[in-house]
Design a protein around this motif. Structure first.
Motif, PDB file in Angstrom:
ATOM      1  N   LYS A  10       0.827  -1.232   0.000  1.00  0.00           N
ATOM      2  CA  LYS A  10       0.000   0.000   0.000  1.00  0.00           C
ATOM      3  C   LYS A  10       0.848   1.263   0.000  1.00  0.00           C
ATOM      4  O   LYS A  10       0.535   2.229  -0.689  1.00  0.00           O
ATOM      5  CB  LYS A  10      -0.901   0.037   1.240  1.00  0.00           C
ATOM      6  N   ASP A  27      -4.929   0.919  -3.471  1.00  0.00           N
ATOM      7  CA  ASP A  27      -3.911   0.316  -2.605  1.00  0.00           C
ATOM      8  C   ASP A  27      -3.192  -0.867  -3.245  1.00  0.00           C
ATOM      9  O   ASP A  27      -2.353  -1.501  -2.618  1.00  0.00           O
ATOM     10  CB  ASP A  27      -4.491  -0.065  -1.240  1.00  0.00           C
ATOM     11  N   THR A  42      -9.147  -2.229  -1.282  1.00  0.00           N
ATOM     12  CA  THR A  42      -9.945  -2.920  -0.292  1.00  0.00           C
ATOM     13  C   THR A  42     -10.742  -1.848   0.439  1.00  0.00           C
ATOM     14  O   THR A  42     -10.163  -0.962   1.076  1.00  0.00           O
ATOM     15  CB  THR A  42      -9.065  -3.705   0.703  1.00  0.00           C
ATOM     16  N   SER A  44     -12.794   0.056   3.120  1.00  0.00           N
ATOM     17  CA  SER A  44     -12.722   0.045   4.582  1.00  0.00           C
ATOM     18  C   SER A  44     -13.701   1.062   5.165  1.00  0.00           C
ATOM     19  O   SER A  44     -13.874   2.148   4.610  1.00  0.00           O
ATOM     20  CB  SER A  44     -11.301   0.397   5.029  1.00  0.00           C
ATOM     21  N   GLU A  45     -14.285   0.708   6.286  1.00  0.00           N
ATOM     22  CA  GLU A  45     -15.190   1.661   6.943  1.00  0.00           C
ATOM     23  C   GLU A  45     -14.433   2.872   7.477  1.00  0.00           C
ATOM     24  O   GLU A  45     -15.028   3.876   7.825  1.00  0.00           O
ATOM     25  CB  GLU A  45     -15.989   0.973   8.053  1.00  0.00           C
ATOM     26  N   GLU A  46     -13.105   2.798   7.488  1.00  0.00           N
ATOM     27  CA  GLU A  46     -12.264   3.931   7.906  1.00  0.00           C
ATOM     28  C   GLU A  46     -12.136   4.970   6.777  1.00  0.00           C
ATOM     29  O   GLU A  46     -11.696   6.087   7.018  1.00  0.00           O
ATOM     30  CB  GLU A  46     -10.855   3.452   8.279  1.00  0.00           C
ATOM     31  N   ASN A  47     -12.479   4.585   5.570  1.00  0.00           N
ATOM     32  CA  ASN A  47     -12.333   5.448   4.406  1.00  0.00           C
ATOM     33  C   ASN A  47     -13.255   6.664   4.538  1.00  0.00           C
ATOM     34  O   ASN A  47     -14.405   6.537   4.958  1.00  0.00           O
ATOM     35  CB  ASN A  47     -12.670   4.650   3.134  1.00  0.00           C
ATOM     36  N   ASN A 102     -17.931  -2.793   3.282  1.00  0.00           N
ATOM     37  CA  ASN A 102     -16.709  -2.928   4.062  1.00  0.00           C
ATOM     38  C   ASN A 102     -15.990  -4.244   3.751  1.00  0.00           C
ATOM     39  O   ASN A 102     -16.614  -5.290   3.659  1.00  0.00           O
ATOM     40  CB  ASN A 102     -17.056  -2.846   5.555  1.00  0.00           C
ATOM     41  N   ASN A 103     -14.685  -4.149   3.595  1.00  0.00           N
ATOM     42  CA  ASN A 103     -13.781  -5.279   3.342  1.00  0.00           C
ATOM     43  C   ASN A 103     -13.923  -5.911   1.961  1.00  0.00           C
ATOM     44  O   ASN A 103     -13.279  -6.913   1.677  1.00  0.00           O
ATOM     45  CB  ASN A 103     -13.900  -6.367   4.421  1.00  0.00           C
ATOM     46  N   GLU A 105     -13.198  -6.102  -2.020  1.00  0.00           N
ATOM     47  CA  GLU A 105     -12.090  -5.669  -2.867  1.00  0.00           C
ATOM     48  C   GLU A 105     -12.601  -5.347  -4.265  1.00  0.00           C
ATOM     49  O   GLU A 105     -13.190  -6.201  -4.918  1.00  0.00           O
ATOM     50  CB  GLU A 105     -11.026  -6.758  -2.934  1.00  0.00           C
TER      51      GLU A 105
END
Length: 144
Positions: A10, A27, A42, A44-47, A102-103, A105
């Motif tokens: 990444k 990534d 991938t 992510s809920e953090e995005n 989430n998660n 790809e």
């Protein structure tokens, strides 16, 4: 680093594009040729574009644009030159059929139709589990 694909690091992939955290939407560099690149992300809920249990349309469009930037960035990396900054010049069409969760790809393939004096016209297709979830055409422009 070797020029061996795919590149799943990444940090290395992030260094090929001008965008920086938290605005990085690619990534993985999965494949590269003279007129095509396939990038991955991938979700992510953090995005910053993740909301309501899904990766939002604006994030998907930015991922598509950054896949184009990754094409240019890797071209310059192979020439041992710093990657230029680019901008979306225009979006001719975007069709979004499904939003990833989430998660999951996603893989985006950029097909370069024309490249002339820093302007690149591309067709873009994004897939989730080999199923097309988005497509579009855009022009990107390199900054001077």
């Amino acid at each position: 680093m070797e020029n061996k694909l795919p590149i799943l690091d990444k940090k290395f992939v992030g260094n090929l594009i001008p965008q920086k955290f938290p605005f990085v939407m690619v990534d993985k560099l999965l494949s590269f040729s003279e007129n095509e690149v396939t990038a991955g992300l991938t979700v992510s809920e953090e995005n910053i574009f993740f909301n309501d249990e899904k990766f939002q349309e604006s994030g998907l469009i930015e991922h598509m644009a950054q896949s184009v930037a990754l094409f240019t960035g890797y071209q310059f990396y192979l020439k041992n030159e710093p990657a230029p900054t680019g901008y979306i010049g225009s979006i001719k069409s975007i069709e979004i059929l499904q939003l990833p969760k989430n998660n999951e790809e996603i893989e985006t393939t950029v097909n370069v139709l024309q490249e002339f004096m820093g302007v690149t016209l591309v067709d873009i297709v994004t897939k989730l589990n080999d199923k097309e979830i988005a497509r579009g055409q855009m022009k990107t422009v390199l900054a001077n």
